[in-house]
Design an enzyme around this catalytic site. Sequence first.
Site, short mmCIF file in Angstrom:
data_model
loop_
_atom_site.label_atom_id
_atom_site.label_comp_id
_atom_site.label_asym_id
_atom_site.label_seq_id
_atom_site.Cartn_x
_atom_site.Cartn_y
_atom_site.Cartn_z
N HIS A 43 0.91 -0.78 0.05
CA HIS A 43 0.09 -0.33 -0.09
C HIS A 43 0.53 1.22 0.20
O HIS A 43 1.32 1.50 0.45
CB HIS A 43 -0.81 -0.06 1.44
CG HIS A 43 -1.82 0.91 1.33
ND1 HIS A 43 -3.14 1.20 2.53
CD2 HIS A 43 -2.10 2.23 0.32
CE1 HIS A 43 -3.57 2.31 2.08
NE2 HIS A 43 -2.68 3.14 1.11
N GLU A 70 -1.70 -1.42 -3.28
CA GLU A 70 -3.20 -1.14 -3.41
C GLU A 70 -2.50 0.59 -2.72
O GLU A 70 -1.70 1.54 -2.50
CB GLU A 70 -3.49 -0.56 -1.15
CG GLU A 70 -3.82 -2.49 -1.72
CD GLU A 70 -3.32 -3.16 -0.30
OE1 GLU A 70 -4.66 -4.69 0.30
OE2 GLU A 70 -3.57 -2.56 1.28
N HIS A 191 -7.86 -8.17 5.30
CA HIS A 191 -8.09 -7.62 6.61
C HIS A 191 -8.47 -8.40 7.93
O HIS A 191 -9.55 -9.65 7.74
CB HIS A 191 -8.86 -6.26 6.26
CG HIS A 191 -8.78 -5.05 7.32
ND1 HIS A 191 -7.63 -4.39 7.36
CD2 HIS A 191 -9.10 -5.05 8.67
CE1 HIS A 191 -7.18 -3.72 7.78
NE2 HIS A 191 -8.46 -3.61 9.17
#
EC number: 2.6.99.2
Length: 239
Positions: A43, A70, A191
């Site tokens: 990310h 991400e 997640h």
Amino acid sequence: MAKLGVNIDHVATIRQARGGVEPDPVAAAAIAELAGADGITIHLREDRRHIQDRDLKLLRQTVKTRLNLEMAATDEMVNIAISVKPDMCTLVPEKRQELTTEGGLDVRLNLESIKEAVQRLQDGGLIVSLFIDPDPDQIKAADKTGADYIEIHTGAFAEARDWKSEQAELAKIENAIKLAGKLGMGINAGHGLNYANIRKVAALGGIEEYNIGHSIISKAVLVGLDRAVRDMVDLVKYA
């Protein structure tokens, strides 16, 4: 058979804690791949709190499996993605004050801006996924953007503190898988998934790839990254 994408953000978090050059997430990605990971996820946040631009560029050159980026749906990040060309872009919500991504994109509320970002990325030759909660309205909105995939946010399931709540969240995930499948979208999930709960989600079937980071890096501190990745590969692929 489901795939495992290893998120290496927290390798960079440890590096940035001292402002030095180690541990290097690029080296960690290579170890994860050798241990059986099907892909590497990072990310690149707007505040650059862990992964840096240098990491993204080097990982694009060195990752032999698949690189999943991400990113927020901003002009800066869209331009970076089109330039670097990861194998997949996953659009995620982003707040500067959060410790980690706290929920899925609100695609319904931001339909036009997300649709524009999806179109720009696809025009640049990229595959696009949207990180969303297992909510039917959000899935239908995601379909309207033209995104190729959704990534189901499994945080509520992971944080459930009793059996009844956990089963309710699993039911939401299962229904999300069915709806996205009917709409012809690819399905990933991630997640809060860890060694204790991944089997319960994997048993549902229908999910192409799981993106898991924190639990793998946490175990790696104790047993090494190679062992930590291999153990998760076994759980994901042979649930």
